[in-house]
Structures are given as structure tokens and as C-alpha cells.
Design an enzyme around this catalytic site. Structure first.
Site, short mmCIF file in Angstrom:
data_model
loop_
_atom_site.label_atom_id
_atom_site.label_comp_id
_atom_site.label_asym_id
_atom_site.label_seq_id
_atom_site.Cartn_x
_atom_site.Cartn_y
_atom_site.Cartn_z
N SER A 45 19.79 15.94 43.67
CA SER A 45 20.37 16.06 45.19
C SER A 45 20.71 17.36 45.68
O SER A 45 21.07 17.72 46.83
CB SER A 45 21.63 15.28 45.16
OG SER A 45 21.20 13.99 45.19
N LYS A 48 18.97 18.37 48.77
CA LYS A 48 19.53 18.12 50.16
C LYS A 48 20.00 19.27 50.92
O LYS A 48 20.14 19.26 52.04
CB LYS A 48 20.81 17.05 49.79
CG LYS A 48 20.59 15.74 49.60
CD LYS A 48 21.71 15.05 49.23
CE LYS A 48 21.47 13.47 49.00
NZ LYS A 48 20.72 13.33 47.71
N TYR A 131 28.25 9.08 50.86
CA TYR A 131 27.37 10.10 50.55
C TYR A 131 26.03 9.07 50.26
O TYR A 131 26.21 8.11 49.77
CB TYR A 131 27.73 10.43 48.97
CG TYR A 131 26.73 11.56 48.24
CD1 TYR A 131 26.90 12.89 48.60
CD2 TYR A 131 25.67 11.29 47.59
CE1 TYR A 131 25.93 13.59 48.23
CE2 TYR A 131 24.84 11.97 46.71
CZ TYR A 131 24.76 13.26 47.27
OH TYR A 131 23.86 14.31 46.69
N GLU A 253 29.33 21.63 50.29
CA GLU A 253 30.72 21.17 49.99
C GLU A 253 31.84 22.50 49.81
O GLU A 253 31.27 23.42 48.77
CB GLU A 253 31.00 20.27 49.33
CG GLU A 253 30.22 18.85 49.31
CD GLU A 253 29.74 18.23 48.05
OE1 GLU A 253 30.19 18.59 46.73
OE2 GLU A 253 28.60 17.28 48.15
N LYS A 296 27.17 22.60 45.18
CA LYS A 296 26.19 21.08 45.32
C LYS A 296 26.02 20.70 43.74
O LYS A 296 25.48 21.71 43.00
CB LYS A 296 25.00 21.31 46.10
CG LYS A 296 24.36 19.98 46.34
CD LYS A 296 25.20 18.99 47.35
CE LYS A 296 24.54 17.62 47.37
NZ LYS A 296 24.67 16.86 46.03
N SER A 299 21.43 15.54 40.41
CA SER A 299 21.14 14.55 39.00
C SER A 299 19.84 13.77 39.37
O SER A 299 19.70 13.29 40.29
CB SER A 299 22.38 13.70 38.80
OG SER A 299 23.65 14.56 38.53
#
Length: 345
Positions: A45, A48, A131, A253, A296, A299
Site C-alpha cells: 500500500s 497508494k 481505509y 499520514e 505509510k 503489506s
């Protein structure tokens, strides 16, 4: 590595304008091939964050606006709840409750559109962070269509190439296959990336620690870049929503720095992935902060990754492993290393 039985790891460190790559263990238990700076890992991820970067670039170039609704680019969604969702909501996990994974019966773009036409929000948009691979994956699809191209090709040209990331791929060239680490599940079974609808946009990048630490340096404004791309990267650091633990940027984040380990563990907990989290909209949005910890996780079934950086301290870290292991262990390790670096620099 011993605690989690991790075969191989590559760690990228950026500090004070210098980048380092440290390699440990093996890329494959079967071949015993050692991890090198060019070993390719799945980053899950963390993909992203690249999708958000490409979207921000598309906005800077005038192809789209985050204030637009999805139906502006996907007219098949006009008159539906999802068609009224704004692109910003997809980039901040706040459209009203999309599932984490693409449903099993959605295997192509046509089936995705059919699914989205029938979707209805569980909550009012902008009230909960949920999420989702579906949201950011669809945003990547929209960004590519707005630019009139293929997502993987655009990512390669407008992001990887522009950043000097020469060892990063969505579609893995056959000539690079030997660099691809073997992944292992939590129970040590060999595995590799499982593809499906929206996999390139949500979790599909394979890359090296050397390339990833360059991405970190770009996010800290440490390398020379095309002005449009530089501004697009800065745009991904704008804060739009606050949760109990952190600020939600465009996928990144964010936490005020210095940050306690307990706060990072809270913000990166399983609940932050699997449970809807109440959010408060930041109005006007929070301009990018340099004295902040941005992170971030990523996985897949056989790989675990984590990236964090603090622009004001000019320090960042990338941890890549060919094993699916606890996010808490990744965060704890990174926090210890960056805390030590911050004291010394």
C-alpha cells in the site's frame, strides 16, 4: 529479523542530504541469493502514496481537480451516489465507507463500474475514515483516464522516470526478474503478489530500497525536480482531516514532530486499517508542515514495508522486507532509528 524470522531486509536512510542503503540477509531462502541495493521488494500500500502523487501531478497540469466528482471523468457514474463522490474523498479514505478490498466478483473495469453504480455510503462523506483499496484504486484509474493514458505507463514516465527511480516497476520486465525477492507469508510459505482489479493503483509497485529512499528525498525537497512535480509532491502533504491519532493528507499520514511511539502505534494499528474512524475536517486545509512525521505502511501476503520522514530534520527511512510481519515491529524499529538520528543531527 530474528524476532520475526525475516529472510532479508533492505533499509534506506536519508539524513542531512546523504542517502544510505543497508542490506541484510537473503532475497530467497531457496537460492540464498543476498539482498542488495537493487533487490526488488513488493511495497504493497505504499503504492497508494505514488498514486496520490500522480493524481496531484494531474491536478497541477490541469487534467483534473480534487474538488470534482468521480462522474466528471467516469460519466457512467452520473446520477449515482459514487458519481457524486469528490476525488479528494478517495485520496483521504473519506467517501462514506468503501470496502478494504475489491469484491471477489469484480475482475475488470466494466464490473468495477457496475459495482460502483450500486454502491451506497454507510456514512455521510467526510465524517469517517475507512481505509480502502477500492477508493484509491479508482482514483488512480480516474487520474490515468483524465491524462489519456495507461496508469502503469504514466507512473513510469511521469513519476518513476522523473524522480530518477530506475529500478521501480508495476509491470515487471523479464530482464529484471532475477532481482525480484521471494516473499514469505507469516507462516514462512513462499508467495508473490496476487493481482486483481485495481492492483496497479492500490498495491502493485515493486521497487528497491535505493529507489525508495530517493522517493523519500523527493518528499523532503532534497533533490532537484521539475517544478510541477515538486509542487505535486508538496500537495500530497496538505492535511485535510484529523483523527484521534493523526492528520490525513493525500494518503500520507501525518503527526506533529517529535512524536511518541505510542501515538505512531495507535495511528498504524490494525483498527486504523479495518475499522471506520471518526474524522474532523480541517478548514481551510492545513498547509504542508516541515516539522512533521509523515508515514505509510505497505503489506502484501509475502512482504512488509514502512516509510517515514521528517522534512525539517532532513531525515527519513525506508524498511523493506520479504516477509509479512507485524506493522508494530516496523514502526517501532523506524521510530528508534529516526529518534537516534534526530538527536545526533
Amino acid at each position: 529479523m530474528a524476532k520475526d524470522r525475516i529472510p532479508g531486509m533492505a533499509v534506506g536512510i536519508a539524513v542531512g542530504g546523504t542517502a544510505y542503503v543497508l542490506n541484510y540477509g537473503v532475497a530467497s531462502r531457496e537460492t540464498r541469493r543476498p539482498v542488495t541495493r537493487d533487490t526488488l521488494f513488493e511495497i504493497g500500500s505504499i503504492t497508494k502514496s505514488f498514486t496520490a502523487t500522480l493524481t496531484a501531478y494531474a491536478q497541477r497540469r490541469g487534467y483534473l481537480s480534487l474538488s470534482e466528482t468521480t462522474s466528471k471523468v467516469l460519466p457512467q457514474l452520473r446520477g449515482t451516489d459514487f458519481g457524486n463522490v469528490r476525488l479528494l474523498a478517495l485520496a483521504t479514505h473519506t467517501p462514506g465507507g468503501l470496502p478494504l478490498q475489491v469484491p471477489d466478483n469484480v475482475g475488470n473495469d466494466e464490473q468495477l463500474i457496475a459495482y460502483l453504480r450500486e454502491w451506497h455510503p454507510a456514512d455521510a462523506p467526510g465524517t469517517y475514515r475507512t481505509y480502502s483499496n477500492v477508493g484509491i484504486g479508482t482514483l488512480g484509474l480516474i487520474a490515468a483516464r483524465s491524462m489519456g493514458g495507461d496508469f502503469a505507463a504514466l507512473m513510469g514516465e511521469r513519476v518513476f522516470s522523473a524522480l530518477g527511480m530506475t529500478n521501480s516497476f508495476i509491470a515487471l520486465p523479464a530482464a529484471k526478474a532475477a532481482r525480484y525477492a521471494q516473499g514469505y507469508t507469516g507462516r514462512d510459505a513462499p508467495t508473490r503478489l496476487a493481482t486483481g482489479e485495481l492492483w496497479p493503483e492500490a498495491y502493485g509497485i515493486r521497487t528497491s530500497a535505493a529507489d525508495m529512499i530517493r522517493f523519500v528525498e523527493a518528499n523532503m525537497d532534497e533533490i532537484a525536480l521539475d517544478p510541477t512535480l515538486r509542487q505535486a509532491i508538496r500537495d500530497t502533504h496538505v492535511g485535510y482531516f484529523r483523527t484521534r491519532a493523526m492528520t490525513q493528507d493525500l494518503i500520507w499520514e501525518q503527526y506533529p514532530f517529535p512524536v511518541e511511539l505510542a501515538t505512531l502505534l495507535d495511528g498504524n494499528s490494525p483498527a486504523s486499517i479495518y475499522d471506520p474512524t471518526p474524522v474532523t475536517r480541517i478548514a481551510p486545509p492545513q498547509a504542508p508542515l516541515r516539522n512533521a512525521w509523515l508515514n505509510k505502511t505497505g503489506s502484501t501476503n509475502g512482504f512488509g514495508a514502512y516509510v517515514a520522514f521528517v522534512p525539517a530534520k532532513r531525515m527519513g527511512i525506508v524498511i523493506l522486507a520479504n516477509k509479512s510481519y507485524a506493522i508494530a515491529d516496523r514502526v517501532t524499529t523506524a521510530h528508534a532509528i529516526l529518534t537516534a538520528l534526530g538527536v545526533r543531527h
